[in-house]
Motif scaffolding. Structure first.
Motif, PDB file in Angstrom:
ATOM      1  N   SER A 133     -78.527  52.813  69.333  1.00 18.01           N
ATOM      2  CA  SER A 133     -79.125  51.605  69.908  1.00 18.01           C
ATOM      3  C   SER A 133     -78.026  50.673  70.394  1.00 18.01           C
ATOM      4  O   SER A 133     -76.940  50.618  69.813  1.00 18.01           O
ATOM      5  CB  SER A 133     -79.979  50.875  68.859  1.00 18.01           C
ATOM      6  OG  SER A 133     -81.061  51.675  68.423  1.00 18.01           O
ATOM      7  N   ASN A 134     -78.326  49.936  71.470  1.00 19.56           N
ATOM      8  CA  ASN A 134     -77.467  48.841  71.921  1.00 19.56           C
ATOM      9  C   ASN A 134     -78.348  47.737  72.484  1.00 19.56           C
ATOM     10  O   ASN A 134     -79.548  47.684  72.200  1.00 19.56           O
ATOM     11  CB  ASN A 134     -76.412  49.330  72.927  1.00 19.56           C
ATOM     12  CG  ASN A 134     -77.022  49.763  74.261  1.00 19.56           C
ATOM     13  OD1 ASN A 134     -78.239  49.758  74.453  1.00 19.56           O
ATOM     14  ND2 ASN A 134     -76.164  50.157  75.188  1.00 19.56           N
ATOM     15  N   ASP A 177     -79.000  33.611  59.794  1.00 19.92           N
ATOM     16  CA  ASP A 177     -77.968  34.625  60.011  1.00 19.92           C
ATOM     17  C   ASP A 177     -78.534  36.029  60.171  1.00 19.92           C
ATOM     18  O   ASP A 177     -77.815  36.957  60.558  1.00 19.92           O
ATOM     19  CB  ASP A 177     -76.982  34.659  58.822  1.00 19.92           C
ATOM     20  CG  ASP A 177     -76.262  33.345  58.605  1.00 19.92           C
ATOM     21  OD1 ASP A 177     -75.952  32.684  59.609  1.00 19.92           O
ATOM     22  OD2 ASP A 177     -76.016  32.993  57.434  1.00 19.92           O
ATOM     23  N   MET A 178     -79.827  36.206  59.854  1.00 21.36           N
ATOM     24  CA  MET A 178     -80.378  37.549  59.746  1.00 21.36           C
ATOM     25  C   MET A 178     -80.368  38.349  61.051  1.00 21.36           C
ATOM     26  O   MET A 178     -80.153  39.567  61.019  1.00 21.36           O
ATOM     27  CB  MET A 178     -81.796  37.488  59.174  1.00 21.36           C
ATOM     28  CG  MET A 178     -81.836  37.066  57.702  1.00 21.36           C
ATOM     29  SD  MET A 178     -80.915  38.185  56.616  1.00 21.36           S
ATOM     30  CE  MET A 178     -82.056  39.560  56.592  1.00 21.36           C
ATOM     31  N   PRO A 179     -80.613  37.749  62.219  1.00 21.06           N
ATOM     32  CA  PRO A 179     -80.567  38.573  63.436  1.00 21.06           C
ATOM     33  C   PRO A 179     -79.245  39.289  63.639  1.00 21.06           C
ATOM     34  O   PRO A 179     -79.217  40.422  64.127  1.00 21.06           O
ATOM     35  CB  PRO A 179     -80.828  37.545  64.551  1.00 21.06           C
ATOM     36  CG  PRO A 179     -81.644  36.483  63.896  1.00 21.06           C
ATOM     37  CD  PRO A 179     -81.076  36.370  62.504  1.00 21.06           C
ATOM     38  N   VAL A 180     -78.143  38.644  63.245  1.00 21.41           N
ATOM     39  CA  VAL A 180     -76.842  39.301  63.350  1.00 21.41           C
ATOM     40  C   VAL A 180     -76.629  40.255  62.192  1.00 21.41           C
ATOM     41  O   VAL A 180     -76.185  41.399  62.370  1.00 21.41           O
ATOM     42  CB  VAL A 180     -75.713  38.243  63.390  1.00 21.41           C
ATOM     43  CG1 VAL A 180     -74.341  38.924  63.323  1.00 21.41           C
ATOM     44  CG2 VAL A 180     -75.832  37.403  64.647  1.00 21.41           C
ATOM     45  N   PHE A 181     -76.964  39.821  60.984  1.00 23.27           N
ATOM     46  CA  PHE A 181     -76.745  40.654  59.804  1.00 23.27           C
ATOM     47  C   PHE A 181     -77.554  41.953  59.873  1.00 23.27           C
ATOM     48  O   PHE A 181     -77.087  43.009  59.452  1.00 23.27           O
ATOM     49  CB  PHE A 181     -77.121  39.868  58.542  1.00 23.27           C
ATOM     50  CG  PHE A 181     -76.887  40.641  57.261  1.00 23.27           C
ATOM     51  CD1 PHE A 181     -75.596  40.887  56.813  1.00 23.27           C
ATOM     52  CD2 PHE A 181     -77.955  41.122  56.522  1.00 23.27           C
ATOM     53  CE1 PHE A 181     -75.374  41.608  55.640  1.00 23.27           C
ATOM     54  CE2 PHE A 181     -77.739  41.834  55.352  1.00 23.27           C
ATOM     55  CZ  PHE A 181     -76.450  42.077  54.904  1.00 23.27           C
ATOM     56  N   ALA A 182     -78.762  41.886  60.419  1.00 20.87           N
ATOM     57  CA  ALA A 182     -79.644  43.051  60.468  1.00 20.87           C
ATOM     58  C   ALA A 182     -79.691  43.682  61.857  1.00 20.87           C
ATOM     59  O   ALA A 182     -80.653  44.396  62.185  1.00 20.87           O
ATOM     60  CB  ALA A 182     -81.051  42.652  60.022  1.00 20.87           C
ATOM     61  N   ALA A 183     -78.686  43.453  62.667  1.00 20.50           N
ATOM     62  CA  ALA A 183     -78.665  44.013  64.021  1.00 20.50           C
ATOM     63  C   ALA A 183     -78.686  45.542  63.978  1.00 20.50           C
ATOM     64  O   ALA A 183     -78.246  46.159  63.007  1.00 20.50           O
ATOM     65  CB  ALA A 183     -77.411  43.539  64.761  1.00 20.50           C
ATOM     66  N   GLY A 184     -79.180  46.141  65.050  1.00 22.86           N
ATOM     67  CA  GLY A 184     -79.343  47.589  65.077  1.00 22.86           C
ATOM     68  C   GLY A 184     -78.091  48.372  65.382  1.00 22.86           C
ATOM     69  O   GLY A 184     -78.128  49.609  65.406  1.00 22.86           O
ATOM     70  N   PHE A 185     -76.966  47.698  65.606  1.00 17.44           N
ATOM     71  CA  PHE A 185     -75.706  48.384  65.893  1.00 17.44           C
ATOM     72  C   PHE A 185     -74.554  47.476  65.498  1.00 17.44           C
ATOM     73  O   PHE A 185     -74.745  46.303  65.157  1.00 17.44           O
ATOM     74  CB  PHE A 185     -75.611  48.782  67.371  1.00 17.44           C
ATOM     75  CG  PHE A 185     -75.830  47.644  68.327  1.00 17.44           C
ATOM     76  CD1 PHE A 185     -74.758  46.926  68.825  1.00 17.44           C
ATOM     77  CD2 PHE A 185     -77.117  47.275  68.710  1.00 17.44           C
ATOM     78  CE1 PHE A 185     -74.958  45.858  69.697  1.00 17.44           C
ATOM     79  CE2 PHE A 185     -77.323  46.220  69.575  1.00 17.44           C
ATOM     80  CZ  PHE A 185     -76.247  45.506  70.072  1.00 17.44           C
ATOM     81  N   ASP A 186     -73.347  48.023  65.539  1.00 18.60           N
ATOM     82  CA  ASP A 186     -72.160  47.331  65.038  1.00 18.60           C
ATOM     83  C   ASP A 186     -71.178  47.104  66.187  1.00 18.60           C
ATOM     84  O   ASP A 186     -71.431  47.514  67.323  1.00 18.60           O
ATOM     85  CB  ASP A 186     -71.520  48.212  63.946  1.00 18.60           C
ATOM     86  CG  ASP A 186     -70.682  47.422  62.949  1.00 18.60           C
ATOM     87  OD1 ASP A 186     -69.898  46.559  63.390  1.00 18.60           O
ATOM     88  OD2 ASP A 186     -70.790  47.676  61.740  1.00 18.60           O
ATOM     89  N   GLU A 187     -70.050  46.500  65.878  1.00 16.36           N
ATOM     90  CA  GLU A 187     -68.967  46.391  66.853  1.00 16.36           C
ATOM     91  C   GLU A 187     -68.212  47.706  66.998  1.00 16.36           C
ATOM     92  O   GLU A 187     -67.476  47.908  67.956  1.00 16.36           O
ATOM     93  CB  GLU A 187     -68.000  45.278  66.438  1.00 16.36           C
ATOM     94  CG  GLU A 187     -68.575  43.887  66.639  1.00 16.36           C
ATOM     95  CD  GLU A 187     -68.995  43.658  68.084  1.00 16.36           C
ATOM     96  OE1 GLU A 187     -68.147  43.842  68.992  1.00 16.36           O
ATOM     97  OE2 GLU A 187     -70.169  43.312  68.306  1.00 16.36           O
ATOM     98  N   ARG A 188     -68.389  48.591  66.022  1.00 19.04           N
ATOM     99  CA  ARG A 188     -67.811  49.935  66.064  1.00 19.04           C
ATOM    100  C   ARG A 188     -68.905  50.911  65.648  1.00 19.04           C
ATOM    101  O   ARG A 188     -69.494  50.764  64.570  1.00 19.04           O
ATOM    102  CB  ARG A 188     -66.601  50.050  65.118  1.00 19.04           C
ATOM    103  CG  ARG A 188     -65.372  49.266  65.562  1.00 19.04           C
ATOM    104  CD  ARG A 188     -64.394  49.075  64.416  1.00 19.04           C
ATOM    105  NE  ARG A 188     -64.989  48.190  63.400  1.00 19.04           N
ATOM    106  CZ  ARG A 188     -64.894  46.867  63.426  1.00 19.04           C
ATOM    107  NH1 ARG A 188     -64.209  46.270  64.382  1.00 19.04           N
ATOM    108  NH2 ARG A 188     -65.465  46.156  62.481  1.00 19.04           N
ATOM    109  N   ASN A 189     -69.154  51.921  66.489  1.00 21.07           N
ATOM    110  CA  ASN A 189     -70.265  52.839  66.248  1.00 21.07           C
ATOM    111  C   ASN A 189     -69.845  54.268  66.552  1.00 21.07           C
ATOM    112  O   ASN A 189     -69.255  54.540  67.609  1.00 21.07           O
ATOM    113  CB  ASN A 189     -71.467  52.476  67.130  1.00 21.07           C
ATOM    114  CG  ASN A 189     -71.918  51.040  66.941  1.00 21.07           C
ATOM    115  OD1 ASN A 189     -72.724  50.725  66.080  1.00 21.07           O
ATOM    116  ND2 ASN A 189     -71.379  50.136  67.771  1.00 21.07           N
ATOM    117  N   LEU A 190     -70.153  55.168  65.631  1.00 23.73           N
ATOM    118  CA  LEU A 190     -69.832  56.578  65.779  1.00 23.73           C
ATOM    119  C   LEU A 190     -71.150  57.328  65.935  1.00 23.73           C
ATOM    120  O   LEU A 190     -72.019  57.267  65.055  1.00 23.73           O
ATOM    121  CB  LEU A 190     -69.073  57.064  64.546  1.00 23.73           C
ATOM    122  CG  LEU A 190     -68.208  58.312  64.655  1.00 23.73           C
ATOM    123  CD1 LEU A 190     -67.105  58.127  65.700  1.00 23.73           C
ATOM    124  CD2 LEU A 190     -67.594  58.632  63.285  1.00 23.73           C
TER     125      LEU A 190
END
Length: 404
Positions: A133-134, A177-190
Motif C-alpha cells: 500500500s501507498n 497521532d493515530m493516523p500516522v501511527f497506524a498508517a498502512g506503510f512505512d518510510e522503508r518498505n520491503l
C-alpha cells in the motif's frame, strides 16, 4: 554487525517469506531476533535466529468455502490485541538490554513494532508478503481501498482499534497521532513481490523495495525432496487450499473424483494436521498434509489454489499458471489481479463443482498465451533479487542509504 528484530503475525504466508532472508542475514554475520508465536519457533530457530515466543490469542479460519470480511477483521483484531496486550511488554522486556538496530514487521504486527521504535528511536521497515500500500493504492482502509468492508467487519475492526488506542494512550500516543501511527506503510518498505504484479506499481517510490519472493537457491533439491512421476508424459497438477483453513476433506474428495482418470498426476497438500489416508485416493493422486511447493511447482503445469500470498508468489516465481478458488476478500482480489494480467483464471466458490474445476484446469493448461505470460513474470521474479537483494537493501537502510 547489526541486530535486527522481526515481528510477524502467526501465519505461514507471513513467516515463510522472512526465513531465507534471515538465513542470508545470519550468514553475513548479523544477529536476528524474532518475536513470534511459539508455533513457529522451531522453523525460525533453524534459520539461525533467536526467538522470543508467546502464545497468540488469534482464532482460526473456519473450514468453509468462502470467508467474509468479518472473519478476516476478527483475525486482524486478534493480531492487534496480541500486539497491545502481550507482544509489546514481552518484547520490551526481552530486548531492553539488547536493543535492535532495525525493527522489521508486517502490518498485523505494527502496534508493538512501531511503539518500540518510538520508545527506543530505532528505525523500522514494514514487510509486505504480497500486495503493498501507498498513498495511491491500498487493499484495506479508506473509501478508495480495493477491498471494502461491511458492517460486521467494521464492528470487529472497532474491537481491534479500541485495543490499539488503549495501548497507544498508555504509551503517550494520542488519538490525533493515530493516523500516522497506524498508517498502512512505512518510510522503508520491503515487498516480497515484483513491481509488475503490484497494482499501480509505477506510483511506488524509493521507499519501497520490490525484491520478489525469498527462496533458497536450492529449494526443492534436497535428497528427500518430492520427485516427479517417472513418465515424462505425465502432466502434474498441484492443488492446495492453504495452511490456515484445512478442514476441507469434502473439497479434496470431490477434487480427486474430478481427476480420477490418469490424464493428470495430481499432488494435493491438505494442510498441516489433515490426514491424507482418510481420502482413499487412486495411485496417480498423491495427498500430503504438508509439502514445500517449490519442490513441485517447477514440474507443475497448473496450480489450483485459494490465492494466498505465499501460494501466489511461489507459483509466479516458478512460472506456473493458477486456477484460483478464492475464500477471503484478499484472495478474491488476488484472483482478480491474476486474471487481469493473464496469469490464471478464477472459479468462484458459488460456481465450484468438480466439473467446473476440471474444465478450468484443462482450459488453462492448453492456453499458450497464459503460459507465455507466467514464463515472463517468473523471469522477472527470479531477477528481482530475492533474499540477497533484500539483505543488501536492509544493510543500506541501516547505514542510512536509500534502497537500490
Amino acid at each position: 554487525m547489526s541486530h535486527l528484530a522481526i515481528f510477524v503475525v502467526p501465519g505461514y504466508g507471513h513467516v515463510g517469506p522472512t526465513i531465507e532472508l534471515t538465513r542470508e542475514l545470519v550468514g553475513r554475520g548479523h544477529r536476528v531476533t524474532y518475536v513470534i508465536d511459539e508455533g513457529y519457533a522451531d522453523v525460525v530457530a533453524e534459520a539461525g535466529a533467536r526467538t522470543v515466543t508467546y502464545r497468540s490469542i488469534r482464532g482460526q479460519l473456519p473450514g468453509q468455502k468462502s470467508l467474509e470480511g468479518a472473519h478476516m477483521a476478527s483475525l486482524f483484531a486478534d493480531f492487534i490485541q496480541d500486539g497491545a496486550e502481550t507482544v509489546l511488554p514481552l518484547a520490551e522486556s526481552a530486548l531492553a538490554d539488547d536493543r535492535p538496530d532495525l525493527i522489521l514487521y508486517d502490518f498485523g504486527s505494527f502496534p508493538s513494532a512501531r511503539m518500540l521504535s518510538r520508545k527506543w528511536s530505532v528505525p523500522t521497515v514494514q514487510l509486505f508478503p504480497q500486495i503493498a500500500s501507498n498513498e495511491h493504492f491500498s487493499l484495506f482502509g479508506g473509501p478508495d481501498a480495493a477491498i471494502q468492508t461491511d458492517e460486521s467487519a467494521m464492528a470487529e475492526f472497532g474491537r481491534g482499534y479500541a485495543a490499539l488506542l488503549a495501548m497507544a494512550n498508555a504509551n503517550g500516543v494520542t488519538e490525533a497521532d493515530m493516523p500516522v501511527f497506524a498508517a498502512g506503510f512505512d518510510e522503508r518498505n520491503l515487498v516480497f513481490l515484483t513491481r509488475a504484479f503490484q497494482p499501480k506499481g509505477e506510483t511506488f517510490d524509493e521507499r519501497f523495495a520490490f525484491v520478489g519472493p525469498c527462496f533458497a537457491a536450492d529449494a526443492g533439491k534436497a535428497d528427500d525432496a518430492w520427485q516427479p512421476p517417472s513418465s515424462s508424459d505425465a502432466k502434474v497438477l498441484l492443488a492446495s487450499m492453504g495452511t490456515e483453513s484445512n478442514e476441507q476433506a469434502e473439497f479434496f474428495r470431490s477434487f480427486s473424483d474430478s481427476f480420477k482418470d490418469d490424464e493428470w498426476h495430481v499432488v494435493m497438500t491438505l494442510g498441516k494436521g489433515a490426514d491424507p489416508a482418510a481420502l482413499g485416493l487412486a495411485d496417480h493422486i498423491e495427498a500430503h498434509s504438508f509439502l514445500p511447493h517449490p519442490q513441485v511447482l517447477p514440474h507443475a503445469s497448473v496450480l489450483v489454489t485459494h490465492g494466498g500470498p505465499g501460494s501466489v508468489t511461489e507459483a509466479l516465481h516458478y512460472g506456473t499458471p493458477m486456477v484460483v478458488v478464492p475464500q477471503t476478500p484478499e484472495t478474491r482480489f488476488n484472483a482478480q489481479r491474476l486474471t487481469e494480467l493473464g496469469l490464471g483464471t478464477t472459479v468462484l466458490p458459488e460456481d465450484l463443482t468438480g466439473d467446473t474445476l476440471r474444465a478450468a484446469v484443462d482450459k488453462l493448461a492448453a492456453d499458450t498465451q497464459v503460459r507465455e505470460n507466467v514464463a515472463r513474470v517468473g523471469q522477472e521474479s527470479r531477477e528481482a533479487g530475492g533474499a540477497v537483494r533484500a539483505a543488501d537493501v536492509l544493510e543500506g537502510w541501516i547505514a542510512g542509504s536509500p534502497a537500490k
